[in-house]
Design a protein around this motif. Structure first.
Motif, PDB file in Angstrom:
ATOM      1  N   ASP A 141      88.466  51.341  61.672  1.00  0.00           N
ATOM      2  CA  ASP A 141      89.940  50.895  61.737  1.00  0.00           C
ATOM      3  C   ASP A 141      90.386  52.236  62.857  1.00  0.00           C
ATOM      4  N   GLY A 142      89.372  53.227  63.138  1.00  0.00           N
ATOM      5  CA  GLY A 142      89.889  54.090  63.995  1.00  0.00           C
ATOM      6  C   GLY A 142      90.771  55.448  63.466  1.00  0.00           C
ATOM      7  N   LYS A 143      91.115  55.202  62.208  1.00  0.00           N
ATOM      8  CA  LYS A 143      91.763  56.193  61.557  1.00  0.00           C
ATOM      9  C   LYS A 143      90.902  57.179  60.890  1.00  0.00           C
ATOM     10  N   ALA A 144      91.500  58.151  60.435  1.00  0.00           N
ATOM     11  CA  ALA A 144      90.789  59.297  59.887  1.00  0.00           C
ATOM     12  C   ALA A 144      91.558  59.522  58.528  1.00  0.00           C
ATOM     13  N   PRO A 145      90.783  59.722  57.307  1.00  0.00           N
ATOM     14  CA  PRO A 145      91.490  60.055  56.100  1.00  0.00           C
ATOM     15  C   PRO A 145      91.885  61.813  56.197  1.00  0.00           C
ATOM     16  N   LEU A 146      92.866  62.095  55.422  1.00  0.00           N
ATOM     17  CA  LEU A 146      93.338  63.541  55.611  1.00  0.00           C
ATOM     18  C   LEU A 146      92.297  64.433  55.061  1.00  0.00           C
ATOM     19  N   GLY A 147      91.536  63.939  54.043  1.00  0.00           N
ATOM     20  CA  GLY A 147      90.475  65.071  53.667  1.00  0.00           C
ATOM     21  C   GLY A 147      89.429  65.344  54.397  1.00  0.00           C
ATOM     22  N   PRO A 148      88.730  64.388  55.152  1.00  0.00           N
ATOM     23  CA  PRO A 148      87.808  64.713  55.911  1.00  0.00           C
ATOM     24  C   PRO A 148      88.075  65.746  57.124  1.00  0.00           C
ATOM     25  N   MET A 149      89.309  65.327  57.535  1.00  0.00           N
ATOM     26  CA  MET A 149      89.760  66.144  58.632  1.00  0.00           C
ATOM     27  C   MET A 149      90.185  67.603  58.196  1.00  0.00           C
ATOM     28  N   LEU A 150      90.908  67.813  56.876  1.00  0.00           N
ATOM     29  CA  LEU A 150      90.739  69.050  56.440  1.00  0.00           C
ATOM     30  C   LEU A 150      89.636  69.681  56.502  1.00  0.00           C
ATOM     31  N   ARG A 151      88.722  68.902  55.855  1.00  0.00           N
ATOM     32  CA  ARG A 151      87.107  69.560  55.740  1.00  0.00           C
ATOM     33  C   ARG A 151      86.559  70.032  57.035  1.00  0.00           C
ATOM     34  N   GLU A 152      86.795  69.267  58.057  1.00  0.00           N
ATOM     35  CA  GLU A 152      86.168  69.837  59.419  1.00  0.00           C
ATOM     36  C   GLU A 152      86.913  70.986  59.973  1.00  0.00           C
ATOM     37  N   TYR A 153      88.310  71.063  59.715  1.00  0.00           N
ATOM     38  CA  TYR A 153      89.256  72.274  59.926  1.00  0.00           C
ATOM     39  C   TYR A 153      88.426  73.597  59.235  1.00  0.00           C
ATOM     40  N   VAL A 154      88.057  73.301  58.093  1.00  0.00           N
ATOM     41  CA  VAL A 154      87.778  74.426  57.104  1.00  0.00           C
ATOM     42  C   VAL A 154      86.326  74.783  57.457  1.00  0.00           C
ATOM     43  N   ILE A 155      85.483  73.849  57.581  1.00  0.00           N
ATOM     44  CA  ILE A 155      84.084  74.419  58.022  1.00  0.00           C
ATOM     45  C   ILE A 155      83.860  74.807  59.157  1.00  0.00           C
ATOM     46  N   SER A 156      84.545  74.177  60.209  1.00  0.00           N
ATOM     47  CA  SER A 156      84.514  74.495  61.530  1.00  0.00           C
ATOM     48  C   SER A 156      84.791  76.137  61.946  1.00  0.00           C
ATOM     49  N   GLU A 157      86.225  76.220  61.367  1.00  0.00           N
ATOM     50  CA  GLU A 157      86.713  77.772  61.378  1.00  0.00           C
ATOM     51  C   GLU A 157      85.786  78.693  60.516  1.00  0.00           C
ATOM     52  N   ALA A 158      85.089  78.166  59.554  1.00  0.00           N
ATOM     53  CA  ALA A 158      84.427  79.041  58.613  1.00  0.00           C
ATOM     54  C   ALA A 158      83.073  79.525  59.435  1.00  0.00           C
ATOM     55  N   MET A 159      82.541  78.526  60.269  1.00  0.00           N
ATOM     56  CA  MET A 159      81.514  78.682  61.220  1.00  0.00           C
ATOM     57  C   MET A 159      81.684  79.579  62.380  1.00  0.00           C
ATOM     58  N   HIS A 160      82.809  79.416  62.944  1.00  0.00           N
ATOM     59  CA  HIS A 160      83.333  80.470  63.910  1.00  0.00           C
ATOM     60  C   HIS A 160      83.190  81.957  63.487  1.00  0.00           C
ATOM     61  N   ALA A 161      83.952  82.133  62.255  1.00  0.00           N
ATOM     62  CA  ALA A 161      83.844  83.538  61.450  1.00  0.00           C
ATOM     63  C   ALA A 161      82.595  83.954  61.335  1.00  0.00           C
ATOM     64  N   LEU A 162      81.621  83.041  61.171  1.00  0.00           N
ATOM     65  CA  LEU A 162      80.217  83.449  60.806  1.00  0.00           C
ATOM     66  C   LEU A 162      79.436  83.772  62.006  1.00  0.00           C
ATOM     67  N   GLY A 163      80.100  83.620  63.208  1.00  0.00           N
ATOM     68  CA  GLY A 163      79.454  83.910  64.668  1.00  0.00           C
ATOM     69  C   GLY A 163      78.537  82.712  65.100  1.00  0.00           C
ATOM     70  N   VAL A 164      78.806  81.457  64.461  1.00  0.00           N
ATOM     71  CA  VAL A 164      78.099  80.545  64.952  1.00  0.00           C
ATOM     72  C   VAL A 164      78.650  79.503  66.004  1.00  0.00           C
ATOM     73  N   PRO A 165      78.139  79.297  67.093  1.00  0.00           N
ATOM     74  CA  PRO A 165      78.793  78.519  68.400  1.00  0.00           C
ATOM     75  C   PRO A 165      79.146  77.109  67.677  1.00  0.00           C
ATOM     76  N   THR A 166      80.304  76.855  68.015  1.00  0.00           N
ATOM     77  CA  THR A 166      81.073  75.704  67.204  1.00  0.00           C
ATOM     78  C   THR A 166      82.294  75.165  67.938  1.00  0.00           C
ATOM     79  N   THR A 167      82.558  73.951  67.853  1.00  0.00           N
ATOM     80  CA  THR A 167      83.714  73.460  68.078  1.00  0.00           C
ATOM     81  C   THR A 167      84.787  73.887  67.205  1.00  0.00           C
ATOM     82  N   ARG A 168      86.125  74.176  67.612  1.00  0.00           N
ATOM     83  CA  ARG A 168      87.136  74.677  66.575  1.00  0.00           C
ATOM     84  C   ARG A 168      88.320  73.799  66.369  1.00  0.00           C
TER      85      ARG A 168
END
Length: 484
Positions: A125-152
């Motif tokens: 449907d081209g849409k996204a549920p809230l949970g997975p979008m929050l999950r990407e926010y959390v994990i990508s920002e954690a990766m950034h804090a860990l010093g790993v190259p990442t989308t943000r």
């Protein structure tokens, strides 16, 4: 204060790469509501968080009212998914808004995920549920804090509508994320499949200008581009292995040319150190298990090399020889980055021959499966003379004694170890608990606490002990889903 409609975007992807995108508009967001805004990232991008919180700002973050300088497009790419080639993938539920040139001169894509069906949609449907979008926010920002190259992640916006998934209706949302670019191995596969060498050459030139400009002055710029991407990915995968990160879906369309981690769907962090760990519900054969990631990266890079062959030499055999020579360097690059990173994690001095210690450690961890993060963090205590905390991670502590003795004999630097071994990573059970509270109850407090802790992964703080602990032996097996 600059209004959202006056934010200046550039569009070099659109300008340079006709044929590799489809102009498209975002689907309506009936009642947009800002759920999370990364104010620090907004400032880095030269954006005013106050503006992003306005109705105009929400229009930008949902793609429903973008500035005149933006050109929203769905990017085209192909890819091998679980080893099977798909000639037409592309952004099925995402749009590139444009490129922001930050105050530091860095160019960053603004990309919206969950913005509705595009011509590349494959039945969803081209849409996204809230949970997975929050999950990407959390994990990508954690990766950034860990010093790993990442989308943000810049923001998560609830759309005010529900999307249907296997578990029933779920709140819909969009993720606004940034990246050095969204060029992927799959982008080159798509360009190569057109059979038009000019399209492929324009893409390679664009990638060089965007990510590896020094390649342009070499005798073989496209071969050098291949080499740089091989080097970047070797370093990236080594970092994943160091922190116990399992991507979960290492398809070629999820491998960037920039060397950044992208797409946090069925990803997870190890609790027990297990080379065979798989968390994705769709990875039935374990193709993308933790221990398989280096080999899969090399396999993906081989597909990148194949796509580049028409640019490497007029004679195909010569092109294959050149690409193979570069690809064969991946193993050495990866092993060097892996071993050097582990040497630092173990606090061993530069120049120390760590190979015997590392080989014995790999065997010990694979056989005994202690908690990955706690093992490396607690080694600093052992370096200071207290082996109790690290021995407690083993069912039979005596199995670690010989290795600990040989490692301590090298004189590890405990303070240096604390600077590189995180105490806090996105523990799977903590992430799921915080997401559950946010989605089911609208309670963002657990998520905000988790984000605050993960922003400082190396600083152990009193009162945060539960954020450093695994789920425990009675917890059910953890499984992730991609959210489509």
């Amino acid at each position: 204060m600059t209004a959202a409609t006056e934010i200046a975007f550039e569009n070099t992807f659109v300008r340079d790469l006709e044929g590799l995108y489809q102009p498209w508009d975002a689907a309506p967001a009936p009642e947009p509501r800002l759920v999370l805004l990364n104010e620090a990232l907004a400032h880095q991008l030269g954006l005013d968080p106050a503006v992003l919180r306005t109705p105009e700002g929400l229009g930008l973050l949902t793609g429903t009212a973008v500035p005149e300088s933006a050109t929203t497009v769905a990017q085209a790419y192909a890819g091998h998914q679980f080893g099977n080639y798909s000639p037409r993938l592309g952004d099925g539920r995402a749009l590139l808004v444009g490129e922001l040139v930050a105050p530091d001169g860095q160019r960053r894509d603004l990309h919206l995920k969950g913005s509705g069906r595009t011509p590349f949609a494959r039945g969803g449907d081209g849409k996204a549920p809230l949970g997975p979008m929050l999950r990407e926010y959390v994990i990508s920002e954690a990766m950034h804090a860990l010093g790993v190259p990442t989308t943000r992640s810049l923001a998560v916006v609830a759309t005010g509508e529900h999307v249907m998934r296997e578990r029933g209706p779920e709140p819909g949302a969009l993720l606004a994320r940034t990246a050095s670019s969204h060029l992927r191995v799959g982008t080159f596969q798509f360009a190569a499949a057109t059979g038009d060498t000019d399209v492929l050459r324009r893409l390679a030139d664009h990638a060089i200008a965007r990510h590896h400009p020094s390649c342009a002055g070499t005798d073989q710029p496209y071969l050098e581009l291949f080499r740089r991407v091989v080097e970047a990915q070797a370093a990236l995968i080594a970092q994943w292995m160091h922190i116990g990160f399992v991507h979960g879906v290492m398809n070629t369309d999820n491998m960037t040319i920039s060397g950044e981690t992208i797409d946090y769907g069925p990803c997870a962090f190890l609790d027990a150190h297990d080379p065979g760990a798989v968390y994705s519900s769709i990875d039935q054969g374990g193709r993308y298990a933790y221990g398989n990631q280096p080999g899969i990266a090399q396999w993906n890079l081989a597909r990148f090399g194949e796509a580049l062959l028409p640019l490497l030499a007029d004679d195909q055999d010569e092109a294959i020889r050149l690409a193979t020579e570069v690809l064969e360097g991946f193993a050495d690059r990866y092993l060097a980055a892996r071993d050097d990173g582990y040497r630092v994690k173990l606090g061993l001095p530069e120049g120390f021959d760590a190979k015997p210690v590392l080989e014995d450690l790999a065997t010990l961890l694979a056989q005994q499966k202690p908690d990955h993060t706690l093992f490396f963090r607690r080694l600093a205590s052992a370096a200071r003379g207290d082996e109790g905390p690290v021995r407690a991670l083993f069912d039979d502590p005596s199995t670690a004694d010989d290795w600990l003795a040989s490692w301590r004999a090298a004189g590890p630097d405990a303070d240096a170890m604390d600077r590189v071994n995180p105490i806090y990573v996105p523990r799977n059970h903590l992430v799921e608990s915080a997401l559950g509270a946010a989605v089911a109850d609208g309670d963002l407090e657990p998520l905000q606490w988790l984000l605050q802790v993960l922003a400082h992964p190396y600083e152990e703080r009193a009162g945060y002990e539960r954020f450093a602990q695994p789920a425990g032996p009675d917890a059910p097996p953890f499984t992730t889903f991609c959210g489509t």
